[in-house]
Motif scaffolding. Structure first.
Motif, PDB file in Angstrom:
ATOM      1  N   ARG A 106       2.314   1.173   2.562  1.00 51.55           N
ATOM      2  CA  ARG A 106       2.647  -0.256   2.592  1.00 51.55           C
ATOM      3  C   ARG A 106       2.738  -0.730   4.033  1.00 51.55           C
ATOM      4  O   ARG A 106       3.343  -0.068   4.886  1.00 51.55           O
ATOM      5  CB  ARG A 106       3.972  -0.501   1.877  1.00 51.55           C
ATOM      6  CG  ARG A 106       4.429  -1.966   1.886  1.00 51.55           C
ATOM      7  CD  ARG A 106       5.640  -2.138   0.970  1.00 51.55           C
ATOM      8  NE  ARG A 106       6.195  -3.474   1.084  1.00 51.55           N
ATOM      9  CZ  ARG A 106       7.182  -3.804   1.915  1.00 51.55           C
ATOM     10  NH1 ARG A 106       7.707  -2.885   2.719  1.00 51.55           N
ATOM     11  NH2 ARG A 106       7.646  -5.044   1.956  1.00 51.55           N
ATOM     12  N   ILE A 107       2.112  -1.856   4.302  1.00 53.03           N
ATOM     13  CA  ILE A 107       2.239  -2.497   5.613  1.00 53.03           C
ATOM     14  C   ILE A 107       2.774  -3.892   5.356  1.00 53.03           C
ATOM     15  O   ILE A 107       2.088  -4.742   4.759  1.00 53.03           O
ATOM     16  CB  ILE A 107       0.891  -2.551   6.364  1.00 53.03           C
ATOM     17  CG1 ILE A 107       0.390  -1.127   6.646  1.00 53.03           C
ATOM     18  CG2 ILE A 107       1.030  -3.336   7.665  1.00 53.03           C
ATOM     19  CD1 ILE A 107      -0.915  -1.064   7.410  1.00 53.03           C
ATOM     20  N   ASP A 108       4.007  -4.143   5.789  1.00 48.91           N
ATOM     21  CA  ASP A 108       4.645  -5.408   5.450  1.00 48.91           C
ATOM     22  C   ASP A 108       4.236  -6.528   6.406  1.00 48.91           C
ATOM     23  O   ASP A 108       3.530  -6.317   7.397  1.00 48.91           O
ATOM     24  CB  ASP A 108       6.170  -5.247   5.388  1.00 48.91           C
ATOM     25  CG  ASP A 108       6.791  -4.855   6.728  1.00 48.91           C
ATOM     26  OD1 ASP A 108       6.134  -5.035   7.780  1.00 48.91           O
ATOM     27  OD2 ASP A 108       7.932  -4.362   6.720  1.00 48.91           O
ATOM     28  N   THR A 109       4.695  -7.731   6.082  1.00 50.64           N
ATOM     29  CA  THR A 109       4.309  -8.902   6.860  1.00 50.64           C
ATOM     30  C   THR A 109       4.819  -8.822   8.292  1.00 50.64           C
ATOM     31  O   THR A 109       4.121  -9.236   9.230  1.00 50.64           O
ATOM     32  CB  THR A 109       4.831 -10.175   6.171  1.00 50.64           C
ATOM     33  OG1 THR A 109       4.206 -10.291   4.884  1.00 50.64           O
ATOM     34  CG2 THR A 109       4.514 -11.415   6.990  1.00 50.64           C
ATOM     35  N   ALA A 110       6.026  -8.307   8.486  1.00 49.04           N
ATOM     36  CA  ALA A 110       6.553  -8.176   9.849  1.00 49.04           C
ATOM     37  C   ALA A 110       5.639  -7.300  10.691  1.00 49.04           C
ATOM     38  O   ALA A 110       5.388  -7.584  11.878  1.00 49.04           O
ATOM     39  CB  ALA A 110       7.973  -7.603   9.804  1.00 49.04           C
ATOM     40  N   GLN A 111       5.112  -6.228  10.101  1.00 52.80           N
ATOM     41  CA  GLN A 111       4.204  -5.351  10.839  1.00 52.80           C
ATOM     42  C   GLN A 111       2.879  -6.039  11.129  1.00 52.80           C
ATOM     43  O   GLN A 111       2.301  -5.883  12.217  1.00 52.80           O
ATOM     44  CB  GLN A 111       3.971  -4.068  10.037  1.00 52.80           C
ATOM     45  CG  GLN A 111       2.987  -3.100  10.631  1.00 52.80           C
ATOM     46  CD  GLN A 111       3.347  -2.593  12.022  1.00 52.80           C
ATOM     47  OE1 GLN A 111       2.498  -2.075  12.730  1.00 52.80           O
ATOM     48  NE2 GLN A 111       4.600  -2.729  12.437  1.00 52.80           N
ATOM     49  N   ARG A 112       2.386  -6.832  10.193  1.00 53.53           N
ATOM     50  CA  ARG A 112       1.136  -7.562  10.428  1.00 53.53           C
ATOM     51  C   ARG A 112       1.308  -8.535  11.597  1.00 53.53           C
ATOM     52  O   ARG A 112       0.415  -8.680  12.446  1.00 53.53           O
ATOM     53  CB  ARG A 112       0.713  -8.319   9.171  1.00 53.53           C
ATOM     54  CG  ARG A 112       0.383  -7.426   7.996  1.00 53.53           C
ATOM     55  CD  ARG A 112      -0.082  -8.234   6.782  1.00 53.53           C
ATOM     56  NE  ARG A 112      -1.459  -8.665   6.917  1.00 53.53           N
ATOM     57  CZ  ARG A 112      -2.111  -9.368   6.010  1.00 53.53           C
ATOM     58  NH1 ARG A 112      -1.501  -9.758   4.907  1.00 53.53           N
ATOM     59  NH2 ARG A 112      -3.370  -9.725   6.197  1.00 53.53           N
ATOM     60  N   ARG A 113       2.469  -9.193  11.662  1.00 52.84           N
ATOM     61  CA  ARG A 113       2.701 -10.134  12.751  1.00 52.84           C
ATOM     62  C   ARG A 113       2.875  -9.416  14.084  1.00 52.84           C
ATOM     63  O   ARG A 113       2.458  -9.929  15.133  1.00 52.84           O
ATOM     64  CB  ARG A 113       3.925 -10.995  12.431  1.00 52.84           C
ATOM     65  CG  ARG A 113       3.706 -11.914  11.237  1.00 52.84           C
ATOM     66  CD  ARG A 113       4.963 -12.699  10.904  1.00 52.84           C
ATOM     67  NE  ARG A 113       4.765 -13.470   9.674  1.00 52.84           N
ATOM     68  CZ  ARG A 113       5.733 -14.072   9.010  1.00 52.84           C
ATOM     69  NH1 ARG A 113       6.993 -14.007   9.457  1.00 52.84           N
ATOM     70  NH2 ARG A 113       5.472 -14.762   7.909  1.00 52.84           N
ATOM     71  N   ALA A 114       3.462  -8.249  14.062  1.00 46.28           N
ATOM     72  CA  ALA A 114       3.590  -7.461  15.293  1.00 46.28           C
ATOM     73  C   ALA A 114       2.210  -7.063  15.818  1.00 46.28           C
ATOM     74  O   ALA A 114       1.939  -7.152  17.020  1.00 46.28           O
ATOM     75  CB  ALA A 114       4.436  -6.214  15.037  1.00 46.28           C
ATOM     76  N   ARG A 115       1.340  -6.652  14.925  1.00 48.47           N
ATOM     77  CA  ARG A 115      -0.027  -6.292  15.327  1.00 48.47           C
ATOM     78  C   ARG A 115      -0.765  -7.508  15.873  1.00 48.47           C
ATOM     79  O   ARG A 115      -1.476  -7.401  16.876  1.00 48.47           O
ATOM     80  CB  ARG A 115      -0.789  -5.729  14.115  1.00 48.47           C
ATOM     81  CG  ARG A 115      -0.276  -4.374  13.645  1.00 48.47           C
ATOM     82  CD  ARG A 115      -0.936  -3.941  12.340  1.00 48.47           C
ATOM     83  NE  ARG A 115      -0.471  -2.614  11.947  1.00 48.47           N
ATOM     84  CZ  ARG A 115      -1.267  -1.631  11.542  1.00 48.47           C
ATOM     85  NH1 ARG A 115      -2.567  -1.834  11.451  1.00 48.47           N
ATOM     86  NH2 ARG A 115      -0.761  -0.469  11.208  1.00 48.47           N
ATOM     87  N   LEU A 116      -0.595  -8.654  15.221  1.00 51.08           N
ATOM     88  CA  LEU A 116      -1.256  -9.869  15.679  1.00 51.08           C
ATOM     89  C   LEU A 116      -0.835 -10.200  17.112  1.00 51.08           C
ATOM     90  O   LEU A 116      -1.678 -10.488  17.972  1.00 51.08           O
ATOM     91  CB  LEU A 116      -0.911 -11.008  14.720  1.00 51.08           C
ATOM     92  CG  LEU A 116      -1.542 -12.376  14.931  1.00 51.08           C
ATOM     93  CD1 LEU A 116      -1.576 -13.139  13.606  1.00 51.08           C
ATOM     94  CD2 LEU A 116      -0.791 -13.207  15.957  1.00 51.08           C
ATOM     95  N   GLY A 117       0.462 -10.169  17.382  1.00 56.39           N
ATOM     96  CA  GLY A 117       0.940 -10.517  18.716  1.00 56.39           C
ATOM     97  C   GLY A 117       0.404  -9.601  19.794  1.00 56.39           C
ATOM     98  O   GLY A 117       0.055 -10.050  20.895  1.00 56.39           O
ATOM     99  N   ARG A 118       0.327  -8.315  19.498  1.00 54.78           N
ATOM    100  CA  ARG A 118      -0.153  -7.344  20.490  1.00 54.78           C
ATOM    101  C   ARG A 118      -1.679  -7.334  20.580  1.00 54.78           C
ATOM    102  O   ARG A 118      -2.257  -7.459  21.661  1.00 54.78           O
ATOM    103  CB  ARG A 118       0.347  -5.940  20.139  1.00 54.78           C
ATOM    104  CG  ARG A 118       1.826  -5.730  20.391  1.00 54.78           C
ATOM    105  CD  ARG A 118       2.207  -4.267  20.255  1.00 54.78           C
ATOM    106  NE  ARG A 118       3.610  -4.070  20.590  1.00 54.78           N
ATOM    107  CZ  ARG A 118       4.084  -3.938  21.831  1.00 54.78           C
ATOM    108  NH1 ARG A 118       3.238  -3.993  22.857  1.00 54.78           N
ATOM    109  NH2 ARG A 118       5.366  -3.765  22.048  1.00 54.78           N
ATOM    110  N   ARG A 119      -2.326  -7.183  19.463  1.00 56.48           N
ATOM    111  CA  ARG A 119      -3.776  -6.957  19.480  1.00 56.48           C
ATOM    112  C   ARG A 119      -4.570  -8.214  19.821  1.00 56.48           C
ATOM    113  O   ARG A 119      -5.666  -8.109  20.376  1.00 56.48           O
ATOM    114  CB  ARG A 119      -4.212  -6.376  18.134  1.00 56.48           C
ATOM    115  CG  ARG A 119      -3.613  -4.991  17.905  1.00 56.48           C
ATOM    116  CD  ARG A 119      -4.008  -4.387  16.574  1.00 56.48           C
ATOM    117  NE  ARG A 119      -3.435  -3.044  16.460  1.00 56.48           N
ATOM    118  CZ  ARG A 119      -3.577  -2.260  15.399  1.00 56.48           C
ATOM    119  NH1 ARG A 119      -4.279  -2.687  14.351  1.00 56.48           N
ATOM    120  NH2 ARG A 119      -3.029  -1.052  15.382  1.00 56.48           N
TER     121      ARG A 119
END
Length: 400
Positions: free
Chosen positions: A11-24
């Motif tokens: 599972r990859i939750d929404t908080a993790q998706r947003r963390a990836r967006l900010g960095r990547r």
């Protein structure tokens, strides 16, 4: 007889998706880039339908924002190239990725543009393919002789380019279109010509044209390999995402999308939004640390804003009517920690105004957004930017 327990998807939750967006996507301040090429690589391709978007999107991700850095990459080093490709949209892409994009999407689109052009001049002007080929050859020769030329220059050299066709006669959207615009669009889609520096500043839509490298001359991998390579690059930047997200972003068929994902060994994961299933690269399951809190002011058609078809995890659907035009183009957006919270615009006096549609982040978000607005205003200076695709909230904010 016993059966093995069903395998539970990671599972990859929404908080993790947003963390990836900010960095990547290089939006968190500590992750910003030094070069225009790095900004394009981070999001795979920069939207280029609106000339200003390329500069605004790159500068939002540069540690030292400067349009001259983007112009260097586009016109001096030519390390970024504009291509009509995914979803029949114009993008600016790293030159090293161009052969992959050509084989995976652009060649098919260029062939369609050529067929459409041939039908258009046949029905509108009575030209057969031979006549069209003659005009095409004379246009390319005129451009080669000059090195660079505007559409007006080429029309003066090749009078047939001034011929016009009335599209959709009698309809409310009736328009008279010159051969020049249709032929140059097709030649650009085929790579035979390229956009050089615009006349005027970097926000101008009037480009000079220069000879290019035809797509058929690029040493590109076979289409299935190219689609797999592009899928890998996209998932590295946008994963986790759904199969439908990738299909929409590329414009591929569902079959081609699934084959590309299978070729890169994409792994299914569970997402938060309604229990949907996403995919990631097999080596991209580990969590990514969240960056420090961040805000960003992104332009209309920014690649992050337009990166996924399913956007509920970073955009409240209730905001969409004010942030999108009727064709589905998103306008300027304000972000806080991986989520859209409002819009911004520039007024005629240069002031950057913003309107927050959410109180998420409270005073910390408001202060960070104000700082980003000041940063944007500082590097824009005397330049005035009006998005090519106007949205309801942007129109409201930009009114003097």
């Amino acid at each position: 007889m016993s059966h093995p327990a069903p395998r539970t998807r990671p599972r990859i939750d929404t908080a993790q998706r947003r963390a990836r967006l900010g960095r990547r996507h290089l939006l968190a301040p500590d992750c910003r880039a030094a070069t225009a090429e790095e900004t394009a690589d981070a999001v795979v391709a920069l939207h280029a339908s609106d000339p200003a978007t390329v500069h605004l999107a790159a500068c939002a991700r540069l540690a030292a924002p400067d349009p001259k850095e983007v112009e260097r990459a586009l016109y001096e080093d030519r390390s970024l190239v504009r291509m009509l490709c995914m979803r029949r949209t114009l993008f600016a892409i790293d030159a090293e990725l161009a052969p992959v994009v050509a084989s995976s999407t652009a060649r098919t689109i260029a062939a369609r543009e050529r067929r459409d052009l041939a039908k258009w001049v046949r029905e509108g002007l009575g030209w057969d393919e031979r006549r069209l080929a003659e005009v095409t050859d004379r246009t390319l020769t005129a451009l080669a002789d000059r090195g660079e030329a505007t559409a007006a220059d080429l029309s003066a050299a090749v009078p047939e380019l001034r011929a016009t066709v009335v599209n959709s006669p009698g309809k409310p959207y009736e328009a008279t279109v010159a051969v020049t615009s249709r032929l140059l669009r097709t030649l650009a889609a085929e790579g035979s010509i390229r956009r050089s520096r615009p006349r005027g500043g970097w926000t101008s839509s009037t480009f000079r044209w220069a000879p290019g490298t035809a797509l058929v001359d690029l040493a590109a991998p076979p289409a299935p390999e190219a689609r797999a390579a592009l899928a890998r690059r996209w998932l590295a930047a946008y994963g986790p995402a759904t199969v439908e997200d990738l299909k929409w972003w590329t414009g591929w068929t569902l079959t081609d999308t699934r084959h590309a994902l299978a070729a890169v060994g994409a792994v299914e994961v569970a997402l938060d939004d309604g229990g949907s299933t996403g995919v990631v690269l097999p080596d991209d399951l580990d969590p990514v640390p969240a960056p420090a809190p961040w805000a960003a002011l992104l332009p209309g058609l920014d690649p992050t804003s337009m990166g996924w078809k399913a956007r509920d995890w970073y955009l409240d659907p209730a905001m969409a009517p004010r942030l999108f035009d009727r064709s589905g183009n998103i306008g300027p957006t304000v972000w806080w920690n991986g989520r859209i919270i409002g819009s911004w615009a520039q007024r005629p006096d240069g002031e950057i105004v913003r309107h927050l549609l959410s109180d998420e982040g409270g005073s910390a978000a408001a202060e960070a957004v104000a700082a980003e607005a000041a940063r944007l205003a500082a590097w824009l200076g005397d330049v005035r930017v009006t998005p090519r695709f106007r949205t309801p909230l942007e129109r409201e904010l930009s009114a003097p």
